[in-house]
Design a protein around this motif. Structure first.
Motif, PDB file in Angstrom:
ATOM      1  N   LEU A  29       0.810  -1.224   0.000  1.00 30.67           N
ATOM      2  CA  LEU A  29       0.000   0.000   0.000  1.00 30.67           C
ATOM      3  C   LEU A  29       0.844   1.275   0.000  1.00 30.67           C
ATOM      4  N   THR A  30       2.152   1.119  -0.008  1.00 33.54           N
ATOM      5  CA  THR A  30       3.043   2.251   0.189  1.00 33.54           C
ATOM      6  C   THR A  30       2.848   3.365  -0.833  1.00 33.54           C
ATOM      7  N   LEU A  31       2.820   3.026  -2.101  1.00 35.73           N
ATOM      8  CA  LEU A  31       2.767   4.070  -3.114  1.00 35.73           C
ATOM      9  C   LEU A  31       1.484   4.877  -3.000  1.00 35.73           C
ATOM     10  N   GLY A  32       0.369   4.209  -2.775  1.00 27.86           N
ATOM     11  CA  GLY A  32      -0.890   4.924  -2.605  1.00 27.86           C
ATOM     12  C   GLY A  32      -0.846   5.877  -1.427  1.00 27.86           C
ATOM     13  N   ALA A  33      -0.223   5.426  -0.321  1.00 33.01           N
ATOM     14  CA  ALA A  33      -0.115   6.276   0.862  1.00 33.01           C
ATOM     15  C   ALA A  33       0.771   7.485   0.596  1.00 33.01           C
ATOM     16  N   VAL A  34       1.862   7.278  -0.119  1.00 30.30           N
ATOM     17  CA  VAL A  34       2.775   8.385  -0.445  1.00 30.30           C
ATOM     18  C   VAL A  34       2.084   9.400  -1.352  1.00 30.30           C
ATOM     19  N   LEU A  35       1.387   8.923  -2.361  1.00 27.70           N
ATOM     20  CA  LEU A  35       0.705   9.829  -3.284  1.00 27.70           C
ATOM     21  C   LEU A  35      -0.406  10.614  -2.587  1.00 27.70           C
ATOM     22  N   ALA A  36      -0.929  10.067  -1.488  1.00 22.84           N
ATOM     23  CA  ALA A  36      -1.974  10.756  -0.726  1.00 22.84           C
ATOM     24  C   ALA A  36      -1.399  11.757   0.274  1.00 22.84           C
ATOM     25  N   GLY A  37      -0.064  11.772   0.419  1.00 21.32           N
ATOM     26  CA  GLY A  37       0.557  12.725   1.331  1.00 21.32           C
ATOM     27  C   GLY A  37       1.473  12.112   2.362  1.00 21.32           C
ATOM     28  N   GLY A  38       1.661  10.795   2.302  1.00 22.65           N
ATOM     29  CA  GLY A  38       2.566  10.128   3.226  1.00 22.65           C
ATOM     30  C   GLY A  38       4.020  10.478   2.965  1.00 22.65           C
ATOM     31  N   SER A  39       4.860  10.147   3.948  1.00 26.00           N
ATOM     32  CA  SER A  39       6.268  10.560   3.889  1.00 26.00           C
ATOM     33  C   SER A  39       7.208   9.470   3.410  1.00 26.00           C
ATOM     34  N   GLY A  40       6.690   8.268   3.150  1.00 22.15           N
ATOM     35  CA  GLY A  40       7.553   7.193   2.690  1.00 22.15           C
ATOM     36  C   GLY A  40       7.188   5.880   3.325  1.00 22.15           C
ATOM     37  N   VAL A  41       8.193   5.059   3.583  1.00 19.39           N
ATOM     38  CA  VAL A  41       7.968   3.685   4.008  1.00 19.39           C
ATOM     39  C   VAL A  41       9.109   3.214   4.887  1.00 19.39           C
ATOM     40  N   ILE A  42       8.788   2.335   5.824  1.00 21.57           N
ATOM     41  CA  ILE A  42       9.794   1.456   6.428  1.00 21.57           C
ATOM     42  C   ILE A  42       9.501   0.083   5.844  1.00 21.57           C
ATOM     43  N   SER A  43      10.347  -0.339   4.939  1.00 19.13           N
ATOM     44  CA  SER A  43      10.031  -1.438   4.034  1.00 19.13           C
ATOM     45  C   SER A  43      10.747  -2.730   4.404  1.00 19.13           C
ATOM     46  N   VAL A  44      10.117  -3.827   4.031  1.00 20.13           N
ATOM     47  CA  VAL A  44      10.751  -5.144   4.087  1.00 20.13           C
ATOM     48  C   VAL A  44      11.404  -5.451   2.738  1.00 20.13           C
ATOM     49  N   ILE A  45      10.617  -5.363   1.669  1.00 26.28           N
ATOM     50  CA  ILE A  45      11.144  -5.711   0.344  1.00 26.28           C
ATOM     51  C   ILE A  45      12.240  -4.756  -0.097  1.00 26.28           C
ATOM     52  N   GLY A  46      12.223  -3.527   0.429  1.00 27.15           N
ATOM     53  CA  GLY A  46      13.184  -2.520   0.002  1.00 27.15           C
ATOM     54  C   GLY A  46      14.630  -2.915   0.211  1.00 27.15           C
ATOM     55  N   GLN A  47      14.914  -3.749   1.228  1.00 30.07           N
ATOM     56  CA  GLN A  47      16.311  -4.111   1.469  1.00 30.07           C
ATOM     57  C   GLN A  47      16.860  -5.053   0.411  1.00 30.07           C
ATOM     58  N   ALA A  48      15.971  -5.710  -0.347  1.00 35.60           N
ATOM     59  CA  ALA A  48      16.409  -6.564  -1.456  1.00 35.60           C
ATOM     60  C   ALA A  48      16.387  -5.827  -2.793  1.00 35.60           C
ATOM     61  N   PHE A  49      15.542  -4.801  -2.895  1.00 37.55           N
ATOM     62  CA  PHE A  49      15.438  -3.992  -4.110  1.00 37.55           C
ATOM     63  C   PHE A  49      15.564  -2.517  -3.734  1.00 37.55           C
ATOM     64  N   PRO A  50      16.661  -2.132  -3.075  1.00 32.89           N
ATOM     65  CA  PRO A  50      16.747  -0.753  -2.586  1.00 32.89           C
ATOM     66  C   PRO A  50      16.732   0.286  -3.694  1.00 32.89           C
ATOM     67  N   LYS A  51      17.386   0.001  -4.796  1.00 32.51           N
ATOM     68  CA  LYS A  51      17.449   0.976  -5.882  1.00 32.51           C
ATOM     69  C   LYS A  51      16.057   1.210  -6.461  1.00 32.51           C
ATOM     70  N   GLU A  52      15.342   0.123  -6.725  1.00 28.33           N
ATOM     71  CA  GLU A  52      14.028   0.231  -7.359  1.00 28.33           C
ATOM     72  C   GLU A  52      12.987   0.805  -6.402  1.00 28.33           C
ATOM     73  N   PHE A  53      12.945   0.279  -5.179  1.00 29.17           N
ATOM     74  CA  PHE A  53      11.881   0.694  -4.258  1.00 29.17           C
ATOM     75  C   PHE A  53      12.089   2.130  -3.796  1.00 29.17           C
ATOM     76  N   SER A  54      13.323   2.526  -3.537  1.00 30.07           N
ATOM     77  CA  SER A  54      13.565   3.916  -3.133  1.00 30.07           C
ATOM     78  C   SER A  54      13.261   4.877  -4.280  1.00 30.07           C
ATOM     79  N   ARG A  55      13.536   4.450  -5.503  1.00 27.08           N
ATOM     80  CA  ARG A  55      13.197   5.267  -6.664  1.00 27.08           C
ATOM     81  C   ARG A  55      11.685   5.431  -6.776  1.00 27.08           C
ATOM     82  N   MET A  56      10.943   4.365  -6.550  1.00 26.58           N
ATOM     83  CA  MET A  56       9.484   4.439  -6.578  1.00 26.58           C
ATOM     84  C   MET A  56       8.973   5.447  -5.551  1.00 26.58           C
ATOM     85  N   ILE A  57       9.535   5.392  -4.338  1.00 24.11           N
ATOM     86  CA  ILE A  57       9.114   6.324  -3.289  1.00 24.11           C
ATOM     87  C   ILE A  57       9.427   7.757  -3.698  1.00 24.11           C
TER      88      ILE A  57
END
Length: 293
Positions: free
Chosen positions: A193-221
């Motif tokens: 649900l992270t991207l939807g929350a960010v687009l609604a005004g959220g500040s980002g994520v504390i992610s699980v998957i991000g540690q395996a795909f840091p480049k891609e997931f941080s870019r998405m954020i």
């Protein structure tokens, strides 16, 4: 609070075959994330199997990450539990000089009332000068901390600066975002649900998957924070299946299977957790092969 905007990652605790902490793998994991766009690191969260980590291991893990990080990224330390007094004692005895904030999970098992949540975090806020990120994760704690309680805490205590919201409920994000103080951060704890929350005004994520795909997931954020919906959703869709897979059986067995595929850590976990099943390992391996081809 700009240091907690973007992508934080809830680091796993790598284990050797004998289930001792694999500090070399931990160093590699931290370096991999620093080099590939992660904005801050979260130590000893539930993804780090904090429930089965000893006090001595926790100290060694913290010191190892501090050493490898060498001041490059902000560090957040998980300090929470169901016994308020024990949490306070831990805060008052730990060396937090190199820690930028604490992540404190809502009390589990006891299922407090909303007033109980408030009084628990009030006691914690009064026990430390460190910034506090609340952590609402009813799927693990068996009780939801309602948005009104989170907002009440945000308004009453200056060092309660953010919430990691992991209720897996989009409407709860909207309620928090609608009523929060201007400088209070709403951080997603739900990778799906992270991207939807960010687009609604959220500040980002504390992610699980991000540690395996840091480049891609941080870019998405980052794209989401910039309002670049189309580009952000392209990354979201490319990772949808693997995000689903890592939570299919339990966390962190799923993410450790991904990290094993990347030759960063083993997939070992401590009981009562068990490694991902053969079927799930195959699905993860097939995804990884397709993703990088």
């Amino acid at each position: 609070m700009q240091k907690f905007v973007g992508m934080g990652v809830a680091l796993v605790t790598p284990f050797n075959d004998d289930l001792s902490v694999d500090f070399n793998a931990l160093k590699n994991l931290v370096e991999f994330n620093i080099e590939n766009g992660t904005n801050y690191l979260v130590i000893n969260g539930t993804t780090g199997e904090s429930a089965t980590i000893t006090k001595e291991e926790k100290t060694a893990i913290i010191n190892t990450i501090i050493e490898v990080n060498n001041g490059r990224l902000p560090l957040v330390l998980g300090v929470g539990g169901a016994n308020t007094q024990v949490v306070i004692e831990e805060l008052q005895t730990l060396d937090l000089s190199n820690i930028d904030a604490i992540l404190s999970v809502a009390p589990y098992y006891s299922k407090p009332t909303q007033e109980g949540f408030y009084q628990h975090f009030k006691a914690i806020a009064n026990a430390t000068t460190k910034d506090i990120i609340l952590y609402n994760v009813p799927g693990r704690t068996a009780k939801n901390m309602e948005p009104a309680t989170t907002i009440r805490l945000a308004k009453d205590f200056k060092n309660i600066v953010a919430v990691k919201e992991a209720g897996n409920h989009q409407q709860q994000y909207y309620s928090l975002l609608k009523d929060k103080p201007a400088d209070f951060l709403i951080i997603s704890g739900d990778d799906d649900l992270t991207l939807g929350a960010v687009l609604a005004g959220g500040s980002g994520v504390i992610s699980v998957i991000g540690q395996a795909f840091p480049k891609e997931f941080s870019r998405m954020i980052q794209l989401g924070l910039e309002g670049k919906n189309k580009q952000a959703f392209a990354i979201h869709y490319s990772l949808m299946d693997i995000v689903s897979y890592i939570f299919e059986e339990n966390n962190p067995s799923g993410i450790k299977a991904v990290l094993k595929n990347l030759n960063i850590t083993s997939d070992k976990v401590r009981l009562p957790l068990v490694p991902a099943s053969d079927d799930l390992q195959i699905k993860i391996a097939n995804f990884m092969a397709d993703f990088y081809n």
